[in-house]
Motif scaffolding. Sequence first.
Motif, PDB file in Angstrom:
ATOM      1  N   LEU A  29       0.807  -1.223   0.000  1.00 56.40           N
ATOM      2  CA  LEU A  29       0.000   0.000   0.000  1.00 56.40           C
ATOM      3  C   LEU A  29       0.846   1.281   0.000  1.00 56.40           C
ATOM      4  O   LEU A  29       0.525   2.218  -0.737  1.00 56.40           O
ATOM      5  CB  LEU A  29      -0.962  -0.002   1.194  1.00 56.40           C
ATOM      6  CG  LEU A  29      -2.233  -0.837   1.042  1.00 56.40           C
ATOM      7  CD1 LEU A  29      -3.061  -0.778   2.307  1.00 56.40           C
ATOM      8  CD2 LEU A  29      -3.049  -0.375  -0.160  1.00 56.40           C
ATOM      9  N   PRO A  30       1.903   1.397   0.812  1.00 56.76           N
ATOM     10  CA  PRO A  30       2.711   2.627   0.738  1.00 56.76           C
ATOM     11  C   PRO A  30       3.329   2.786  -0.652  1.00 56.76           C
ATOM     12  O   PRO A  30       3.707   1.788  -1.286  1.00 56.76           O
ATOM     13  CB  PRO A  30       3.805   2.403   1.802  1.00 56.76           C
ATOM     14  CG  PRO A  30       3.237   1.388   2.725  1.00 56.76           C
ATOM     15  CD  PRO A  30       2.387   0.498   1.878  1.00 56.76           C
ATOM     16  N   PRO A  31       3.428   3.994  -1.141  1.00 61.60           N
ATOM     17  CA  PRO A  31       3.991   4.198  -2.488  1.00 61.60           C
ATOM     18  C   PRO A  31       5.463   3.793  -2.551  1.00 61.60           C
ATOM     19  O   PRO A  31       6.239   4.056  -1.623  1.00 61.60           O
ATOM     20  CB  PRO A  31       3.816   5.702  -2.719  1.00 61.60           C
ATOM     21  CG  PRO A  31       3.706   6.294  -1.344  1.00 61.60           C
ATOM     22  CD  PRO A  31       3.029   5.268  -0.505  1.00 61.60           C
ATOM     23  N   GLY A  32       5.831   3.137  -3.646  1.00 60.95           N
ATOM     24  CA  GLY A  32       7.221   2.745  -3.829  1.00 60.95           C
ATOM     25  C   GLY A  32       7.584   1.496  -3.042  1.00 60.95           C
ATOM     26  O   GLY A  32       6.741   0.796  -2.494  1.00 60.95           O
ATOM     27  N   ASP A  33       8.869   1.201  -3.011  1.00 58.27           N
ATOM     28  CA  ASP A  33       9.413   0.099  -2.235  1.00 58.27           C
ATOM     29  C   ASP A  33      10.844   0.449  -1.855  1.00 58.27           C
ATOM     30  O   ASP A  33      11.315   1.552  -2.145  1.00 58.27           O
ATOM     31  CB  ASP A  33       9.361  -1.225  -3.013  1.00 58.27           C
ATOM     32  CG  ASP A  33       9.979  -1.116  -4.396  1.00 58.27           C
ATOM     33  OD1 ASP A  33      11.119  -0.619  -4.489  1.00 58.27           O
ATOM     34  OD2 ASP A  33       9.327  -1.500  -5.378  1.00 58.27           O
ATOM     35  N   PHE A  34      11.521  -0.487  -1.206  1.00 62.10           N
ATOM     36  CA  PHE A  34      12.878  -0.208  -0.737  1.00 62.10           C
ATOM     37  C   PHE A  34      13.798   0.146  -1.899  1.00 62.10           C
ATOM     38  O   PHE A  34      14.569   1.115  -1.839  1.00 62.10           O
ATOM     39  CB  PHE A  34      13.424  -1.418   0.016  1.00 62.10           C
ATOM     40  CG  PHE A  34      14.797  -1.209   0.593  1.00 62.10           C
ATOM     41  CD1 PHE A  34      14.956  -0.656   1.845  1.00 62.10           C
ATOM     42  CD2 PHE A  34      15.941  -1.561  -0.128  1.00 62.10           C
ATOM     43  CE1 PHE A  34      16.229  -0.449   2.382  1.00 62.10           C
ATOM     44  CE2 PHE A  34      17.198  -1.359   0.392  1.00 62.10           C
ATOM     45  CZ  PHE A  34      17.345  -0.805   1.655  1.00 62.10           C
ATOM     46  N   LEU A  35      13.727  -0.619  -2.985  1.00 60.01           N
ATOM     47  CA  LEU A  35      14.626  -0.380  -4.114  1.00 60.01           C
ATOM     48  C   LEU A  35      14.277   0.909  -4.853  1.00 60.01           C
ATOM     49  O   LEU A  35      15.170   1.598  -5.348  1.00 60.01           O
ATOM     50  CB  LEU A  35      14.574  -1.568  -5.073  1.00 60.01           C
ATOM     51  CG  LEU A  35      15.213  -2.851  -4.537  1.00 60.01           C
ATOM     52  CD1 LEU A  35      15.070  -3.975  -5.546  1.00 60.01           C
ATOM     53  CD2 LEU A  35      16.673  -2.639  -4.185  1.00 60.01           C
ATOM     54  N   SER A  36      12.983   1.244  -4.944  1.00 63.97           N
ATOM     55  CA  SER A  36      12.609   2.498  -5.587  1.00 63.97           C
ATOM     56  C   SER A  36      13.183   3.686  -4.843  1.00 63.97           C
ATOM     57  O   SER A  36      13.717   4.625  -5.446  1.00 63.97           O
ATOM     58  CB  SER A  36      11.083   2.610  -5.665  1.00 63.97           C
ATOM     59  OG  SER A  36      10.552   1.570  -6.466  1.00 63.97           O
TER      60      SER A  36
END
Length: 341
Positions: A29-36
């Motif tokens: 749900l949160p926008p993006g991810d760790f790599l982004s």
Amino acid sequence: MLMYLARRLLLMIPTLLIISALIFIIIKLPPGDFLSNQIAELRAQGEGSAMERAEYLRHQYALDRNLIEQYAIWMGFIPGPNGFAGLLQGDWGWSFEYNRPVSELIGDRLVMTAVINFFTILFVYIVSFPIGVYSATRQYSWGDYGFTLLGYLGLATPNFLLALVMLYYFNIWFGMSIGGLVDEHLIDAPWGWEKFKSLMAHMIVPVVVIGTSGTAAMIRRLRANLLDELQKQYVTTARAKGVPPMKLLVKYPIRMALNPFIADIGNLLPHMVSGSVIVSVVMSLPTAGPMLLGALQSLDQYLAGSFLMFLAVLTVFGMLVSDILLALLDPRIRLTGGKAK
């Protein structure tokens, strides 16, 4: 009983599948991810080689695909890129924050968490059961008032504050190192008798701290249930027939009063993991809680998802154990779903 167990075990499969889907959706749900986030930071710093590594991991673990494909690959329903097998085949993915496989990170922490949970549950039941029975059978006595006061104090005292106080006094009185589960010089040492003794000594504080609130709640619940049973007509009738007080107490009221006591096992197992995060951080415990908190904050989805699935399995398994014990304890609970045989 065997048919009941078979039905419950089969029901666990769709339950865990639904839970896994909800876990994955909530993590995404949160926008993006760790790599982004890492790629955006590297672009700002102009580091091309590190960016190539991050982009490779995005493709390696299918983070560049749509949500449904990512979930299917994570679970192992469909093959992932470059040999990523998924949870059902024992591949828990890669921790982007620690740059290591998830299985290498959580193994020791899950073992330590399980050990602390085991001793904490023993502490909760061993302490709360006799106190709850004593308070109910000696209602409004000085002992009842004293245990009630201790119960309210246990519920009102924050766990992290109690942890700090106990760590301080254990260090002053017994010279025990503050935080951790073993002495510092034994952290990387192989397991032996000295390390085991250090583990048992360091286990006292976290077990008491984590189990205090649960013990206080159990005492209040068992006292209320047993008082309710002792006021019922069958107890009065048994007393009139001359049944010895101890035999009467053990054979009927305690068994009936234990129903909610046993039913709490399903909630107690995961609560000991998720509810002790702050205590684990304060005490520097190498358990699942602090790493789960960090994984959720950094959007390290495979690490967070593995921990949350572990909690889900604990919850479902705890519910199964509590239902089986209730069925054995209380003959009024019919395994046929309320149908008469």
